[in-house]
Design a protein around this motif. Structure first.
Motif, mmCIF file in Angstrom:
data_model
loop_
_atom_site.group_PDB
_atom_site.id
_atom_site.type_symbol
_atom_site.label_atom_id
_atom_site.label_comp_id
_atom_site.label_asym_id
_atom_site.label_seq_id
_atom_site.Cartn_x
_atom_site.Cartn_y
_atom_site.Cartn_z
ATOM 1 N N ASP A 12 1.240 -0.739 0.250
ATOM 2 C CA ASP A 12 0.249 0.189 0.271
ATOM 3 C C ASP A 12 0.968 1.169 0.119
ATOM 4 O OD1 ASP A 12 1.012 -0.171 2.786
ATOM 5 O OD2 ASP A 12 -1.024 0.005 3.334
ATOM 6 N N PHE A 16 0.638 4.263 -3.045
ATOM 7 C CA PHE A 16 0.751 5.533 -2.370
ATOM 8 C C PHE A 16 2.448 6.269 -3.330
ATOM 9 C CE2 PHE A 16 -1.298 4.344 1.856
ATOM 10 C CZ PHE A 16 -2.319 4.272 0.773
ATOM 11 N N HIS A 67 -2.643 6.395 -7.699
ATOM 12 C CA HIS A 67 -3.867 7.689 -7.424
ATOM 13 C C HIS A 67 -5.592 6.500 -6.913
ATOM 14 C CE1 HIS A 67 -4.688 8.807 -11.484
ATOM 15 N NE2 HIS A 67 -5.741 8.950 -10.685
ATOM 16 N N GLN A 68 -5.632 6.074 -7.667
ATOM 17 C CA GLN A 68 -7.100 5.264 -7.535
ATOM 18 C C GLN A 68 -7.199 4.210 -6.591
ATOM 19 O OE1 GLN A 68 -8.508 3.794 -11.574
ATOM 20 N NE2 GLN A 68 -8.230 6.012 -12.584
ATOM 21 N N TYR A 69 -6.158 3.909 -5.409
ATOM 22 C CA TYR A 69 -6.034 2.678 -4.831
ATOM 23 C C TYR A 69 -6.223 3.257 -3.386
ATOM 24 C CZ TYR A 69 -5.242 -0.203 -1.392
ATOM 25 O OH TYR A 69 -4.725 -1.734 -0.101
ATOM 26 N N SER A 70 -6.805 2.814 -2.877
ATOM 27 C CA SER A 70 -8.068 3.083 -1.096
ATOM 28 C C SER A 70 -8.001 2.030 -0.560
ATOM 29 C CB SER A 70 -8.846 4.445 -1.381
ATOM 30 O OG SER A 70 -9.438 3.656 -0.126
ATOM 31 N N ASP A 72 -9.170 1.355 1.256
ATOM 32 C CA ASP A 72 -10.908 1.137 1.906
ATOM 33 C C ASP A 72 -11.288 0.106 0.884
ATOM 34 O OD1 ASP A 72 -11.511 2.450 -0.350
ATOM 35 O OD2 ASP A 72 -13.021 3.766 1.028
ATOM 36 N N ALA B 120 -7.083 12.631 -3.746
ATOM 37 C CA ALA B 120 -7.452 11.817 -3.035
ATOM 38 C C ALA B 120 -7.839 13.223 -1.821
ATOM 39 C CB ALA B 120 -6.169 12.181 -2.554
#
Lengths: 186, 248
Positions: A12, A16, A67-70, A72, B120
């Motif tokens: 993760d 980021f 940048h789309q990875y989150s 949650d 973000a």
């Protein structure tokens, strides 16, 4: 996958960093994961050179979509693997249309190999893992259908053919197998 | 397709059992349906242990080079929609004045970073804008990030001579310096000062009358001599910058 394991792999943080434009982070992901990701893709596209092509395109996507990875939205590893798997499945679909005859001949040659791959993935699952325990509770044919789809990238039609079932029956067995699996793992 | 049993759909999607057209429908729906997105994430992680049984294979020594080559062909910040956004705030300032801008790679890194930060942070910014104004909506909101992509401030431009800057991080300002907020309404007009910022305090600014703020308009905060830039144009280092978005 255990939450602790998810957090500890650090993927993760690397995603980021990619989102911030840190190209070294992408290289670190590559160095750690390319070997396994290629193996995952190869189970689906059946050829090493095509698997590398899949991984190559997947890393471009990882870079541009980081940048789309989150968090949650599941584990970073799951997100990365999904990109590789999607590309592999798409390549397979495109290839199916192009050289069906050739593909069928090759399929026949590799059939035994492929089923080995699928079954060995199941056999290699950690005996204590939830997924293993829950797959174990499924009736053999249902389990096999699910494994063929996930591990080998087989379509409903291909699974029906291999398992010698009518298409509708194969579909409904897989659907019920998946529902039972979800319930078992919930 | 319909999205009644999202868990069954998520499983089919993750197993690759959907037709391509349904797959695209799922991806589109995931963007607006959080429950479906979570169901897909859960399904991915549920089956992931099977991938982990794949023994890593040696890859071609050229594979990474091929990826690097492709990355160089990919325009910096492939998600960019505005082509103008890397316009420097002051076209007259020689590049040497800012070491950051002297290097194209650094510039594209920044650009990418700004986008990551923006993506973000937009939700948060929209929330802030709402609580801050309650009745009046800003025309645009810009999330300003530093070079590392960390969010530093949010500018809400209400047009009609009113803008609000919210500082979200402790910006270090030497005693003889002051922070100045700028925007670039157009290339022809050049950078225009929106006003000075008190030491690390969120501030309501009263900028001069300007054209209505646009989507993707550049905003930035620079460090200037106490009392503001002597030239009326930014002269000091950029502390944070970002591009405006229209609140939806």
């Amino acid at each position: 996958m255990a939450a602790a394991e998810m957090a500890a792999d650090g993927l993760d943080r690397e995603l980021f960093a990619c989102a911030r434009g840190d190209a070294l982070a992408l290289k670190r992901i590559f160095d750690r994961e390319a070997g396994r990701l290629t193996a995952v893709a190869e189970r689906i596209v059946k050829r090493r050179d095509l698997a590398e092509e899949v991984v190559q395109e997947a890393f471009i996507n990882i870079w541009t979509k980081a940048h789309q990875y989150s968090p949650d939205r599941g584990s970073a590893r799951g997100w990365i693997h999904a990109i590789v798997r999607n590309r592999a499945l798409n390549l397979l679909r495109d290839g199916r249309r192009e050289d069906l005859v050739d593909a069928e001949r090759l399929d026949a040659m590799r059939e035994a190999d492929q089923m080995d791959h699928v079954l060995s993935a199941f056999a290699a699952l950690d005996r204590d893992s939830r997924l293993r325990a829950c797959l174990d509770t499924l009736e053999e044919t249902r389990r096999r259908g699910i494994l063929m789809a996930y591990v080998g990238g087989y379509s409903h039609g291909e699974i029906a053919g291999r398992l010698r079932l009518p298409l509708g029956t194969a579909k409904s067995w897989i659907r019920r197998g998946l529902a039972a699996l979800r319930e078992c793992m919930a | 397709m319909t999205f009644e049993d999202i868990h069954a759909i998520a499983d089919d999607y993750v197993l690759g059992l959907l037709e391509r057209s349904d797959e695209l429908a799922v991806e589109a729906e995931m963007a607006r349906n959080g429950d479906l997105a979570r169901a897909v994430a859960a399904a991915r992680d549920r089956f992931l242990p099977l991938d982990m049984t794949a023994m890593p294979v040696p890859v071609s020594s050229t594979l990474w080079q091929r990826i690097e080559t492709r990355l160089q062909e990919t325009p910096a910040g492939a998600g960019d929609t505005a082509g103008e956004i890397n316009t420097r705030m002051d076209p007259d300032r020689p590049p040497q004045a800012s070491p950051r801008a002297a290097n194209d790679n650094a510039a594209s890194r920044w650009r990418r970073a700004a986008f990551g930060g923006l993506a973000a942070s937009l939700l948060m910014a929209a929330g802030l804008a709402f609580t801050l104004t309650r009745t009046v909506e800003p025309l645009v909101v810009a999330v300003l990030v530093d070079e590392a992509g960390a969010v530093q401030a949010v500018v809400e431009d209400f047009g009609s001579d009113r803008a609000v800057v919210r500082l979200l991080d402790d910006l270090k300002v030497p005693a003889d310096r002051t922070m100045q907020v700028w925007t670039l309404p157009s290339r022809e007009m050049g950078p225009v000062s929106l006003g000075l910022l008190d030491q690390a305090r969120s501030t309501r600014l009263a900028p001069p009358a300007l054209p209505r703020p646009q989507d993707a308009q550049l905003y930035e905060i620079t460090l200037e001599p106490a009392g503001g830039s002597p030239t009326g144009r930014p002269t000091g280092p950029i502390l944070a910058k970002g591009f405006a978005k229209l609140p939806r």
